[in-house]
Design an enzyme around this catalytic site. Structure first.
Site, PDB file in Angstrom:
ATOM      1  N   ARG A  55     104.294  87.292  92.314  1.00  0.00           N
ATOM      2  CA  ARG A  55     103.307  86.437  93.009  1.00  0.00           C
ATOM      3  C   ARG A  55     102.014  86.409  92.208  1.00  0.00           C
ATOM      4  NH1 ARG A  55     100.220  88.770  96.423  1.00  0.00           N
ATOM      5  NH2 ARG A  55     101.824  89.924  97.518  1.00  0.00           N
ATOM      6  N   TYR A 107      94.787  59.816  98.573  1.00  0.00           N
ATOM      7  CA  TYR A 107      96.101  60.152  99.115  1.00  0.00           C
ATOM      8  C   TYR A 107      95.950  60.620 100.574  1.00  0.00           C
ATOM      9  CZ  TYR A 107     100.343  62.876  99.906  1.00  0.00           C
ATOM     10  OH  TYR A 107     101.486  63.402 100.436  1.00  0.00           O
ATOM     11  N   ASP A 179      91.410  64.530  91.195  1.00  0.00           N
ATOM     12  CA  ASP A 179      92.873  64.516  91.278  1.00  0.00           C
ATOM     13  C   ASP A 179      93.366  63.584  90.167  1.00  0.00           C
ATOM     14  OD1 ASP A 179      95.537  63.926  91.891  1.00  0.00           O
ATOM     15  OD2 ASP A 179      95.224  64.242  94.042  1.00  0.00           O
ATOM     16  N   LYS A 204     104.824  64.698  90.417  1.00  0.00           N
ATOM     17  CA  LYS A 204     104.821  63.315  89.950  1.00  0.00           C
ATOM     18  C   LYS A 204     105.083  63.258  88.440  1.00  0.00           C
ATOM     19  CE  LYS A 204     104.059  62.508  94.253  1.00  0.00           C
ATOM     20  NZ  LYS A 204     103.228  63.510  94.813  1.00  0.00           N
TER      21      LYS A 204
END
Ligand code: PLP
Length: 386
Positions: A55, A107, A179, A204
């Site tokens: 992690r 978004y 972004d 994406k």
């Protein structure tokens, strides 16, 4: 010459393939191994070899983080389990009473995360038209600690002047988050224009093949990176090693894919601007497009996303998105295959009734890298249903 020195002199395409990915010292493997181990042997208490627990850090993830940071021209990269997990990590920088100003065309999931998840914890937020930088400066919302923008935006593809917004925000002590999902670091590197944090949905274009969900942050400032890395580990929204491998593999071909996405988008735009059923075509290369001048300055090319509105309204938009044969009706974007969608009822349904609501007659295309003639022919037949 050390690897770091090499990387600084390498071109984008070379860094996409090699940055952070030397041949595996143990086996000579040319492809970065997928290290599934959750824990790592220590030579003595506190004497680990760079990794303790997956992690906190994992070799496959470290390769991805180094590679995409290099592509963004950033000193630090952090990978996450999804774009929204990366965004959540950034928003946790804000304290109760601090404000995030969100571009009013973004978004829907970003709006939902801010308005429905962070606002109830005491974070203030407001939407703003970030195309009007003078208005932002003149009417600076009280308590703003962060300005959050997309350029090009999803789904209207409006382009914003990162440098001008950063100048206003920095003068007032606020961070600027960009972004960069739609542009990718191949077309635009926001840190060079003054952004503090770059966000990606790696799902994406970075992944590029519709087979992995991921997120990414790129940051130059050491202290900011330290704070973000603390939360990355403490909140734990990290990606699996196999997912890191898939994004790394996708990134290797980012430049060639983006060149073809842009060329195919242009062919589609040529069809749409001349089509009688189409009301408006939204594509940053068009001279009358909102923010065209900023896009021409900031971007290498104009991207693979195209949106348009139909004269026949929402009914016509729904008929067209249902009539394509090659463009698949689906959410998401940025992969090799072409997709079509109706943002109002699909990706941006969560923004209905908010300042981020999108026009009902809007159609969004993610133009893939198939043969451009086939894409144009498919849209032409679909538009006969408009
Ligand atoms: C511009 C943009 N940012 C962030 C996200 C969220 O990313 P993810 O779906 O990987 O969580 C999306 C998803 O569509 C997006 O389009």
């Amino acid at each position: 010459m050390g690897e770091q020195e090499h990387q600084e002199g390498w071109g984008f395409e070379t860094r996409a393939i090699h940055a952070g990915q030397p041949a595996d010292p143990a086996s000579g493997a040319v492809v970065t191994p997928i290290t599934l181990s959750t824990t790592f042997a220590q030579d003595g208490v506190g004497g680990h070899r760079g990794f303790e627990y997956s992690r906190s850090g994992n070799p496959t993830r470290a390769a991805l983080e180094a590679c995409v940071a290099s592509l963004e021209g950033a000193a630090h990269g952090l990978a996450f389990a999804s774009g929204l997990a990366a965004e959540d990590n950034v928003l946790r920088l804000l304290d109760r009473g601090q404000r995030v100003v969100l571009g009013n065309d973004a978004y829907g999931g970003t709006y939902r995360l801010i308005a429905k998840v962070h606002a109830p914890t005491g974070v203030e937020w407001s939407a703003a038209d970030l195309t009007d930088v003078d208005a932002l400066a003149g009417d600076w919302p009280v308590g703003t600690a962060m300005v959050w923008l997309e350029t090009p935006t999803n789904p209207l593809l409006t382009c914003l002047d990162i440098e001008a917004i950063a100048a206003v925000a920095h003068e007032r002590g606020a961070l600027v988050v960009v972004d960069n999902t739609f542009a990718t670091p191949y077309l635009q590197q926001p840190l060079r224009h003054g952004a503090d944090i770059v966000v990606h949905s790696a799902t994406k274009y970075l992944g590029g093949h519709s087979d992995v969900v991921g997120g990414f942050l790129a940051v130059d400032d050491d202290e900011l990176a330290e704070r973000l890395r603390y939360t990355q580990n403490a909140a734990g929204a990290v990606p699996a090693p196999f997912d890191c491998y898939l994004v790394l593999r996708g990134v290797k071909t980012l430049a060639v894919r983006m060149d073809r996405h842009c060329a195919n988008a242009r062919a589609v735009v040529d069809l749409l601007v001349a089509h009688p059923a189409v009301d408006r075509v939204l594509y940053p290369q068009l001279p009358d497009h909102p923010g065209h001048a900023a896009a021409a300055r900031q971007m290498r090319d104009f991207g693979g996303m195209v949106s348009f509105t139909l004269r026949g309204g929402e009914e016509a938009a729904l008929r067209v998105v249902g009539a394509t044969e090659l463009f698949t009706l689906a959410e998401s974007l940025g992969a090799v295959e072409s997709l079509i969608e109706h943002p109002g009822q699909m990706t941006h349904a969560s923004a209905v009734g908010s300042p981020l609501e999108v026009p009902a007659n809007l159609v969004r295309l993610s133009v893939g890298i198939e043969s451009s003639a086939d894409l144009v022919a498919d849209l032409e037949q679909a538009l006969t249903h408009a």
